[in-house]
Design a protein around this motif. Structure first.
Motif, PDB file in Angstrom:
ATOM      1  N   ASN A   1       7.975   2.156  -1.674  1.00 43.03           N
ATOM      2  CA  ASN A   1       7.286   0.967  -1.167  1.00 43.03           C
ATOM      3  C   ASN A   1       7.103  -0.064  -2.275  1.00 43.03           C
ATOM      4  O   ASN A   1       7.369  -1.254  -2.107  1.00 43.03           O
ATOM      5  CB  ASN A   1       5.914   1.357  -0.616  1.00 43.03           C
ATOM      6  CG  ASN A   1       5.927   1.491   0.893  1.00 43.03           C
ATOM      7  OD1 ASN A   1       6.705   0.854   1.572  1.00 43.03           O
ATOM      8  ND2 ASN A   1       5.055   2.331   1.406  1.00 43.03           N
ATOM      9  N   ALA A   2       6.605   0.395  -3.414  1.00 38.99           N
ATOM     10  CA  ALA A   2       6.315  -0.511  -4.518  1.00 38.99           C
ATOM     11  C   ALA A   2       7.595  -1.148  -5.062  1.00 38.99           C
ATOM     12  O   ALA A   2       7.605  -2.323  -5.443  1.00 38.99           O
ATOM     13  CB  ALA A   2       5.582   0.239  -5.626  1.00 38.99           C
TER      14      ALA A   2
ATOM     15  N   THR B   1       1.231  -0.067   7.992  1.00 36.67           N
ATOM     16  CA  THR B   1       1.566   1.036   7.092  1.00 36.67           C
ATOM     17  C   THR B   1       0.777   1.020   5.790  1.00 36.67           C
ATOM     18  O   THR B   1       0.413   2.079   5.267  1.00 36.67           O
ATOM     19  CB  THR B   1       3.068   1.020   6.768  1.00 36.67           C
ATOM     20  OG1 THR B   1       3.431  -0.270   6.240  1.00 36.67           O
ATOM     21  CG2 THR B   1       3.887   1.292   8.020  1.00 36.67           C
ATOM     22  N   LEU B   2       0.489  -0.171   5.258  1.00 36.70           N
ATOM     23  CA  LEU B   2      -0.149  -0.245   3.943  1.00 36.70           C
ATOM     24  C   LEU B   2      -1.639  -0.545   3.991  1.00 36.70           C
ATOM     25  O   LEU B   2      -2.365  -0.171   3.075  1.00 36.70           O
ATOM     26  CB  LEU B   2       0.553  -1.315   3.089  1.00 36.70           C
ATOM     27  CG  LEU B   2       2.038  -1.055   2.788  1.00 36.70           C
ATOM     28  CD1 LEU B   2       2.588  -2.123   1.863  1.00 36.70           C
ATOM     29  CD2 LEU B   2       2.244   0.326   2.190  1.00 36.70           C
TER      30      LEU B   2
ATOM     31  N   ALA C   1       7.326  -0.816   3.258  1.00 40.11           N
ATOM     32  CA  ALA C   1       7.880  -2.076   2.767  1.00 40.11           C
ATOM     33  C   ALA C   1       9.346  -2.211   3.146  1.00 40.11           C
ATOM     34  O   ALA C   1       9.815  -3.295   3.520  1.00 40.11           O
ATOM     35  CB  ALA C   1       7.704  -2.173   1.254  1.00 40.11           C
ATOM     36  N   LEU C   2      10.093  -1.111   3.062  1.00 41.27           N
ATOM     37  CA  LEU C   2      11.512  -1.148   3.415  1.00 41.27           C
ATOM     38  C   LEU C   2      11.695  -1.384   4.910  1.00 41.27           C
ATOM     39  O   LEU C   2      12.481  -2.242   5.324  1.00 41.27           O
ATOM     40  CB  LEU C   2      12.185   0.153   3.000  1.00 41.27           C
ATOM     41  CG  LEU C   2      13.636   0.326   3.464  1.00 41.27           C
ATOM     42  CD1 LEU C   2      14.517  -0.781   2.885  1.00 41.27           C
ATOM     43  CD2 LEU C   2      14.158   1.699   3.076  1.00 41.27           C
TER      44      LEU C   2
ATOM     45  N   LYS D   1      -0.763   0.411  -6.790  1.00 41.42           N
ATOM     46  CA  LYS D   1      -1.450   1.701  -6.912  1.00 41.42           C
ATOM     47  C   LYS D   1      -1.850   2.224  -5.537  1.00 41.42           C
ATOM     48  O   LYS D   1      -1.747   3.426  -5.268  1.00 41.42           O
ATOM     49  CB  LYS D   1      -2.679   1.557  -7.806  1.00 41.42           C
ATOM     50  CG  LYS D   1      -3.257   2.905  -8.258  1.00 41.42           C
ATOM     51  CD  LYS D   1      -4.314   2.709  -9.314  1.00 41.42           C
ATOM     52  CE  LYS D   1      -4.716   4.045  -9.923  1.00 41.42           C
ATOM     53  NZ  LYS D   1      -3.627   4.639 -10.717  1.00 41.42           N
ATOM     54  N   SER D   2      -2.311   1.326  -4.666  1.00 45.97           N
ATOM     55  CA  SER D   2      -2.699   1.753  -3.326  1.00 45.97           C
ATOM     56  C   SER D   2      -1.502   2.242  -2.520  1.00 45.97           C
ATOM     57  O   SER D   2      -1.655   2.987  -1.556  1.00 45.97           O
ATOM     58  CB  SER D   2      -3.388   0.598  -2.584  1.00 45.97           C
ATOM     59  OG  SER D   2      -2.469  -0.429  -2.273  1.00 45.97           O
ATOM     60  N   MET D   3      -0.298   1.828  -2.906  1.00 44.77           N
ATOM     61  CA  MET D   3       0.912   2.325  -2.252  1.00 44.77           C
ATOM     62  C   MET D   3       1.268   3.737  -2.714  1.00 44.77           C
ATOM     63  O   MET D   3       2.174   4.353  -2.154  1.00 44.77           O
ATOM     64  CB  MET D   3       2.101   1.399  -2.551  1.00 44.77           C
ATOM     65  CG  MET D   3       1.976   0.000  -2.004  1.00 44.77           C
ATOM     66  SD  MET D   3       3.431  -0.999  -2.483  1.00 44.77           S
ATOM     67  CE  MET D   3       2.886  -2.637  -2.024  1.00 44.77           C
TER      68      MET D   3
END
Length: 520
Positions: free
Chosen positions: A13-14, A183-184, A197-198, A316-318
Motif C-alpha cells: 500500500n505504502a 480500506t485505509l 492503494a493498488l 505507518k498506519s498502512m
C-alpha cells in the motif's frame, strides 16, 4: 531484536502511495517545461528526469537503512522508514522561475539545463549546511507549530490540489477515493489481502478507460487523454557539467533558496511528525540525507530538490516498514534510467492516483490536532492559514497566466486583496511556524518566548524570508527592495512582539480556566 522485517504486507500500500506521488511530480515537471516553455523533450525526459530520479533512489535507500538501524537500536519491529521524494513547490519554482526563464533568455536548452543543475547543486550544499541546526530547532519550537505548519502544507498541497483532479473526472476519482477510504480509514480488508492503494488505482484506471471507450468521459477534461511514450534508456553519472551554468546560477539563488529553506523546515516538521507516530529519528541525519540527495541529483543532471515527505504517520498506519521506501527508490531510480517511467506515467489518469495524495493529506492534518496538546488547538489552527493563502495564490496565478493578464493590471479592492494574499503566501511554511509557535507560547503564558518568535518574524520580513514584496517571493535587502513593505511588516511584527511581551504586566482573568493545564 535479532531480525527486522524489511518487507511486510503494508509496504505494498505504502509503495503505491509514495510511488504515485513521485510519478505525479515528475509528470508536472515535464508538462510545464515541455508544454509551457517548449523545452526540448529529449533533455527533459532523458537528462533531467533520470538525474532527478537518482536523488530519490539514494534517499529512499538511505532512509530504509536508517529504519533498520533504529529498529535494532530500540528493539522494535514496527519501525517505519521516513518517506522521501521530490519537493512539489520547488518543481513550480524551478520550472517557472529558473529553467523556463533561463531558456527564454538564452535560447540555449543545454545552458538552461546546466543552470538548473547548478542551482540544484548549490541548494544541496545550502541544505547540508543548515542540517546541523535541525535538532536544536526541533527541541525549541513547540510541537503545535511544527505539526501545524506541515498540516497546513498537507491541507493545501496534498489535500485540496489532488482533490481538484478527483472532481475534474468524478466517476473514476470518487470510485478510487471511496475504495481507499474503506480500506485505509475504515480498515476493511479486501479479498486475498489485496493492497487497498493498488486496487483503488486499478479501479480508477479501469473506470477512466471504460468511460473513454464508450465516449462518456468527463466533460471537464480538456486534454486528449494519456499519451504513451517509447522506452529510451538513459544512465546518469555524476559530472561537473553543472559548472557550465554556475556563473549564471547565482542570479537565480534568491528564487531557489527560499524553497530549499522551506524543505529544511519541512524536514524538521516531518521528523517531529514521525516521532509523534513512534519513530524517533535524528533530525540532523534526516536533513543531511535530504541535502546529500539534492546534491547528488544536481551532479547527475537533476533539477528538482529531494525532501522528506509529509505523511510518515499515514504510511505507518498502512503497516509499512522499510520495504516501501526501497521499492519506491528502485522503481523511480531504475524507471528514470531504463526509460520505463515516462511510459508508465503516460498510461495513468490523474484522477485515479490523486486519491492517494488526498488520504495522506487527511492523515497529516488529523495528526496536527491529535498529537499536539489539546490546549494548543488554536495554535495549530492559525498555522494552517498561510498555506491556504499559498493555495489560493497558486490557482489565481494559473488563471491570470491562462488569460494572458498580469497581476499588476488588477486594481481596486480586488487587486489589494490579491496582493495581500501574495504577501501572506510568500514564505508560507516559515510564517506558519512563527505564528503557531508565538500562539502556543501565548497560550502557555510564556510571553517573552512568544515575543521572541515575533521579533524573529520582524527580522525575516526585512529580508524577504517571509512576506517578500517580490512577485517570485525572493529574498531582498530592505534598502534595495524598491518598496517600503519590508519595513512596514517588520514594524508590525515588532509591535505584536511588544504586545505579547507586555502581556506579563496585565492581570489574569480571575474567572478564566487554567488553559495551560492539560485537557482544557
Amino acid at each position: 531484536m535479532s531480525h527486522y522485517r524489511w518487507f511486510r504486507a503494508g509496504d505494498l500500500n505504502a509503495f503505491f502511495a509514495l510511488m504515485f506521488d513521485n510519478v505525479a511530480n515528475l509528470v508536472i515537471l515535464a508538462s510545464i517545461l515541455i508544454g509551457a516553455f517548449q523545452f526540448p523533450r529529449e533533455i527533459v525526459l532523458y537528462r533531467m528526469v533520470p538525474g532527478t530520479a537518482v536523488g530519490v533512489l539514494i534517499g529512499d535507500l538511505i532512509y530504509a537503512w536508517m529504519a533498520g538501524r533504529l529498529a535494532r537500536r530500540t528493539g522494535r519491529d514496527d519501525v517505519t522508514a521516513m518517506p522521501l521524494g521530490l519537493n512539489a513547490p520547488s518543481i513550480f519554482g524551478m520550472s517557472f522561475a529558473v529553467i523556463g526563464p533561463a531558456y527564454l533568455l538564452t535560447h540555449d536548452a543545454m545552458l538552461a539545463w546546466k543552470i538548473g543543475m547548478a542551482v540544484t547543486v548549490l541548494a544541496g550544499v545550502f541544505k547540508i549546511a543548515l542540517s546541523f541546526a535541525g535538532n536544536r530547532v526541533r527541541s525549541i519550537v513547540p510541537r503545535a507549530a511544527l505539526l501545524g505548519s506541515i498540516g497546513g502544507a498537507g491541507l493545501a498541497l496534498i489535500g485540496v490540489l489532488p482533490l481538484l483532479k478527483v472532481f475534474a473526472d468524478p466517476v473514476p476519482g470518487m470510485l478510487a477515493l471511496s475504495i481507499l477510504l474503506v480500506t485505509l480509514v475504515a480498515r476493511m480488508r479486501l479479498p486475498w489481502r489485496l493492497p487497498g492503494a493498488l486496487i483503488s488505482a486499478l479501479a480508477g484506471i479501469a473506470a477512466f478507460y471504460l468511460l473513454r471507450e464508450i465516449h462518456l468521459g468527463s466533460p471537464l477534461l480538456t486534454g486528449a487523454g494519456p499519451v504513451s511514450m517509447a522506452l529510451h534508456p538513459a544512465f546518469p553519472w555524476p559530472s561537473f557539467a553543472f559548472l557550465g551554468g554556475l556563473s549564471k546560477a547565482w542570479a537565480f539563488l534568491p528564487i531557489a533558496l527560499p524553497f530549499s529553506l522551506s524543505t529544511v523546515v519541512g524536514g524538521i516538521d516531518n521528523t517531529e511528525s514521525a516521532a509523534v507516530a513512534g519513530d524517533e529519528y535524528d533530525t540532523r541525519a534526516i536533513l543531511l540525507t535530504e541535502g546529500f540527495c539534492t546534491l547528488a541529483a544536481g551532479l547527475c543532471g537533476g533539477v528538482v530538490e529531494s525532501t522528506p515527505y509529509i505523511g510518515h504517520p499515514a504510511y505507518k498506519s498502512m503497516g509499512a516498514g522499510a520495504g516501501y521506501a526501497i521499492l519506491t527508490g528502485l522503481f523511480i531510480g531504475l524507471g528514470g534510467m531504463l526509460g520505463f517511467l515516462p511510459f508508465f506515467v503516460g498510461a495513468i489518469p490523474a484522477s485515479a492516483i490523486a486519491p492517494v495524495l488526498v488520504y495522506i493529506g487527511l492523515e497529516v492534518i488529523a495528526q496536527a490536532f491529535l498529537a499536539s496538546p489539546k490546549r494548543h488547538g488554536v495554535a495549530v489552527a492559525i498555522s494552517l492559514l498561510p498555506s491556504l493563502a499559498f493555495l489560493v495564490v497558486l490557482q489565481v496565478n494559473a488563471v491570470i497566466s491562462a488569460v494572458g493578464a498580469q497581476i499588476s493590471q488588477i486594481t481596486g479592492e480586488t487587486g489589494e486583496s490579491l496582493h495581500a494574499l501574495i504577501l501572506l503566501s510568500n514564505g508560507f511554511i516559515i510564517t506558519a511556524i512563527l505564528w503557531g509557535a508565538a500562539t502556543a507560547e501565548l497560550i502557555d503564558r510564556r510571553f517573552r518566548h512568544s515575543a521572541f518568535y515575533l521579533v524573529t518574524g520582524a527580522l525575516f520580513c526585512l529580508f524577504g524570508v517571509i512576506h517578500s514584496p517580490t512577485a517570485q517571493g525572493t529574498f531582498v535587502l530592505p534598502w534595495q527592495a524598491g518598496s517600503t513593505l519590508p519595513w512596514h511588516f517588520a514594524a508590525a511584527y515588532l509591535l505584536a512582539a511588544v504586545a505579547a511581551g507586555g502581556a506579563c504586566l496585565l492581570k489574569r482573568e480571575t474567572d478564566a480556566p487554567e488553559v495551560f493545564e492539560e485537557g482544557i
